[in-house]
Design a protein around this motif. Structure first.
Motif, PDB file in Angstrom:
ATOM      1  N   GLU A  41       2.860  -3.571  -1.197  1.00 54.52           N
ATOM      2  CA  GLU A  41       2.449  -4.660  -1.764  1.00 54.52           C
ATOM      3  C   GLU A  41       3.591  -5.614  -3.421  1.00 54.52           C
ATOM      4  O   GLU A  41       4.046  -5.247  -3.636  1.00 54.52           O
ATOM      5  N   ASP A  42       3.395  -6.737  -2.320  1.00 56.37           N
ATOM      6  CA  ASP A  42       4.423  -7.676  -2.385  1.00 56.37           C
ATOM      7  C   ASP A  42       3.277  -9.051  -3.381  1.00 56.37           C
ATOM      8  O   ASP A  42       2.985  -9.366  -3.262  1.00 56.37           O
ATOM      9  N   TYR A  43       3.625  -8.759  -5.034  1.00 53.13           N
ATOM     10  CA  TYR A  43       2.748  -9.600  -5.683  1.00 53.13           C
ATOM     11  C   TYR A  43       3.754 -11.170  -5.444  1.00 53.13           C
ATOM     12  O   TYR A  43       2.939 -12.127  -6.259  1.00 53.13           O
ATOM     13  N   LYS A  44       4.401 -11.537  -5.330  1.00 52.36           N
ATOM     14  CA  LYS A  44       5.274 -12.814  -5.035  1.00 52.36           C
ATOM     15  C   LYS A  44       4.455 -13.600  -3.964  1.00 52.36           C
ATOM     16  O   LYS A  44       3.706 -14.337  -4.134  1.00 52.36           O
ATOM     17  N   SER A  45       3.749 -12.814  -2.715  1.00 51.31           N
ATOM     18  CA  SER A  45       3.131 -13.047  -1.398  1.00 51.31           C
ATOM     19  C   SER A  45       1.396 -13.058  -1.890  1.00 51.31           C
ATOM     20  O   SER A  45       0.632 -14.157  -1.253  1.00 51.31           O
TER      21      SER A  45
END
Length: 580
Positions: free
Chosen positions: A491-495
Motif C-alpha cells: 500500500e503506497d499512500y503517496k500514490s
C-alpha cells in the motif's frame, strides 16, 4: 562557509526595521559565530506536520520565535475573517511547561487581538486536551496550544484546532498555510488590544474534570477504587494541574505522586526524555511503585496528551505496556461496558490509525462495531467524528501512547485515559484478576498480536534528504520478501494505490495522500515505513501475530513472535546501513 544567495536574502530580511533590535543582534551573532547553524535556521520556512508546527526555538524562518509564530497567527487571523465574515470571532489559547511557552502564547494572543479577535487565554499552563475541550465549551472558532509534546527542551510548537475541537485537516490546513505563505513579516499586527484578551482558569478546569469523569467512569465500586494503588508522574509537565484532581473527584484517593517530577519544568531535569514511551522516563515512578506496592504506574508527557502505563505481570514485576497494548485494553473495556449497557446497535465505531495494531479491528468486529482507520495523528480520528455524525464514537487510539474516550475532547487525552485505565485496573483487581491477565485473555480470545517500532533520527538538511532518499528507494526497489515470507500486498499512500502482488490487481486507497508505505506478507505480518511529520525521524512499524490457545503457552508463543520481529528488524536495519 559561504551561504547561498537564497539564504542570504532570507537572512537580510531580518535586518529590516520590521524586526526588533534584540532579534537583529541575535541574528548577527549567529551569522558570525555559526554559519552552519545559520543555514539550518534560514534554509526553509517551518512547515505544518501531523501535529502542527514544531521545531527548535531560535532566530530564523525555520525556528520557533515571535516572528514565525506571529506570521502564522496573522495568516490564521486573515483566514478566520475570510471563513466567518461579519462574525464576532473567538479563539482560545493554552500552553505547556516549555521554555518561552507563556511569552509566546501572549505574543499569539496579542496578534489575534490586534486583528479584532476575542481571545481566551489560560492564565497558566494547561494540558492540550483541556484546550480541545475549552474550544467547544466556549464556542470558539479556533484554538491554539503552544507545545512540543515530548521533544527535547530546546523545542517548542504551535498546534491549531478548529471549531469541532480537532486539529486542522484538509482543506483548512492547506488553505491556512497558503494564507500564511502569502504574508510578509511586516504585515504582522503586533499592536495588542488588551480589552479583547480574557484570562480563563478554574471554571474551565472544573468543567473539564467533570466531563472526564462522566466519559471515563463505569460504575466501579467504591471499595474497588479504594483498593487500587496508583503511582502517577506528570514528568514535569502540565498534567499535574488536573490529573490528581480528576482521580480524586472520581474516587481514586490511593494515589502516590512522584514528587520530584511534579513541579512543571521545561528542562525536564530528572529524565533524559520526557516521553512516556521510553522506559527510562518512568524509572522513578517504577521505583516508587515497588516501595508502595502499587498496582499500576501512569506517566504523562509534557502537554498531557500521551500516557505510558506500567502494570504487574504474573510474577509481580512491573512492566511497561506499549501503546498498542494499552489501546487494546481500554478499547476492549469500553466495548464490554457498552455491551453491558445494551448500547451497541450497529451505529457505533472505534477509531485508530493505519500504523497501529490490526488487533483493534478484530476486537471491534467481535462486538459488531465498525473500526475506522485514518492516517497517523489524532486529527484524523477527530475528523471521523465530524464526518460521521450519525455514528457514535466509543473511543480510539494509536500506537504512540495516545487514547481518546468519547468525543468531548477531540484529540489525544491522557486525563480521561488515565481515569479509564484505572477503571480497567480497579475492576480487574476486584475480580481477582489484573490488567496484565486481562491482556493475556484478550490475546487468547482475539489473537496474539505483537508490535515493534524502529525509529531512526536523521537531523538537519542532510538528514531530511537521506530520509527522502530512503522512501524513494523503498518505492523503486520494494521488498519482495521479509523474514523469508513473500510480500503479497503493498500500500503506497503517496500514490494512493495498493497492489496485490499475487494477482496484480490494484485499488485506490481512500485516504489523503501521505508519505507512507505498508508491506503485507503471506503469514500476516505488516511492516510500515513512514517519515515522522513532527520530528527528524523515519519510523518502521512491525506487526506480527499468532494464535494463542491458552495463557499457559504465552511465553513460548511470545518468544517465537519476538524472533520473527527480530528477523524483520535485522533485515530492515541492514538495508538502512546502505544509507549511512
Amino acid at each position: 562557509m559561504t551561504l547561498s544567495p537564497r539564504i542570504l536574502d532570507a537572512v537580510n530580511e531580518w535586518f529590516t526595521p520590521t524586526f526588533d533590535a534584540a532579534t537583529q543582534e541575535a541574528v548577527l551573532l549567529l551569522m558570525t559565530s555559526s554559519p552552519e547553524e545559520m543555514e539550518e535556521c534560514f534554509y526553509k520556512n517551518m512547515e505544518f506536520g501531523t501535529g502542527g508546527m514544531r521545531g527548535l526555538m531560535g532566530m530564523g524562518n525555520n525556528r520557533i520565535n515571535k516572528y514565525t509564530l506571529g506570521k502564522s497567527t496573522q495568516g490564521l487571523s486573515n483566514y478566520l475573517h475570510t471563513c466567518f465574515p461579519n462574525q464576532s470571532l473567538k479563539v482560545v489559547i493554552a500552553y505547556d511547561c516549555r521554555h518561552n511557552s507563556a511569552s509566546l502564547a501572549k505574543v499569539v494572543a496579542d496578534v489575534f487581538s490586534a486583528n479584532g479577535i476575542q481571545v481566551y487565554l489560560f492564565s497558566d499552563l494547561r494540558p492540550t486536551p483541556e484546550l480541545s475541550f475549552a474550544l467547544r465549551y466556549l464556542e470558539c472558532h479556533c484554538g491554539i496550544v503552544l507545545t512540543a509534546s515530548h521533544n527535547p527542551p530546546e523545542y517548542n510548537g504551535y498546534k491549531v484546532y478548529w471549531q469541532d475541537g480537532g486539529q486542522i485537516v484538509p482543506p483548512e490546513d492547506a488553505e491556512i498555510i497558503n494564507m500564511i505563505e502569502k504574508l510578509d513579516y511586516d504585515q504582522i499586527k503586533f499592536k495588542v488590544n488588551e480589552s479583547l484578551i480574557h484570562y480563563i482558569d478554574t471554571e474551565i478546569d472544573e468543567a473539564f474534570i467533570q466531563s472526564s469523569i462522566l466519559n471515563a467512569s463505569f460504575k466501579t465500586p467504591k471499595k474497588a477504587k479504594e483498593n487500587l494503588k496508583i503511582v502517577f508522574t506528570s514528568l514535569h509537565g502540565t498534567a499535574i494541574t488536573v490529573v490528581p484532581q480528576t482521580l480524586s473527584q472520581a474516587g481514586y484517593n490511593n494515589v502516590y505522586l512522584v514528587e520530584e517530577q511534579a513541579e512543571p519544568n521545561g528542562n525536564f531535569p530528572t529524565v533524559q526524555s520526557p516521553n512516556p514511551e521510553e522506559p527510562d522516563a518512568l524509572a522513578m515512578a517504577l521505583a516508587l511503585a515497588n516501595i508502595v506496592d502499587a498496582d499500576i504506574v501512569i506517566g504523562t508527557d509534557p502537554d498531557g496528551d500521551r500516557l505510558g502505563v506500567a502494570v504487574r505481570n504474573t510474577e509481580g514485576q512491573m512492566i511497561l505496556l506499549n501503546g498498542n497494548q494499552s489501546m487494546i485494553l481500554m478499547t476492549a473495556f469500553l466495548l464490554e461496558q457498552w455491551k453491558k449497557e445494551d448500547k451497541i446497535n450497529g451505529k457505533q465505531f472505534v477509531g485508530s490509525t493505519i500504523v497501529s495494531t490490526p488487533m483493534i479491528a478484530v476486537l471491534a468486529e467481535a462486538y459488531g462495531v465498525e473500526c475506522k482507520l485514518g492516517l497517523t495523528g489524532f486529527k484524523w480520528i477527530a475528523k471521523m467524528i465530524k464526518d460521521f455524525p450519525d455514528l457514535e464514537f466509543i473511543g480510539g487510539g494509536e500506537e504512540s501512547f495516545g487514547y481518546m474516550v468519547g468525543d468531548a475532547v477531540r484529540d489525544k487525552d491522557a486525563v480521561a485515559a488515565t481515569l479509564l485505565i484505572c477503571e480497567v485496573a480497579a475492576q480487574a483487581k476486584a475480580r481477582g484478576s489484573s490488567v496484565y491477565e486481562e491482556l493475556l485473555q484478550l490475546y487468547v480470545q482475539y489473537g496474539f498480536y505483537q508490535e515493534h517500532l524502529i525509529s531512526i533520527t536523521k537531523k538537519g538538511i542532510e538528514g531530511l534528504a537521506t530520509i527522502k532518499q530512503m522512501m524513494v528507494s523503498f518505492r523503486e526497489n520494494p521488498w519482495q520478501e521479509l523474514n523469508g515470507q513473500k510480500v503479497i500486498r503493498i500500500e503506497d499512500y503517496k500514490s494512493s494505490f495498493a497492489q496485490n502482488l499475487l494477482t496484480g490487481e490494484t485499488e485506490i486507497l481512500p485516504f489523503p495522500k501521505a508519505d507512507v508505505l505498508i508491506f503485507f506478507t503471506e503469514d500476516g505480518s505488516k511492516i510500515c515505513a513512514r517519515p515522522s511529520g513532527t520530528e527528524p525521524k523515519i519510523k518502521f512499524y512491525i506487526s506480527v501475530h499468532s494464535h494463542l490457545d491458552c495463557v499457559e503457552n504465552y511465553t513460548n508463543i511470545a518468544g517465537s513472535l519476538k524472533e520473527k520481529i527480530n528477523s524483520i528488524r535485522i533485515q530492515i536495519e541492514l538495508e538502512l546501513d546502505t544509507f549511512s
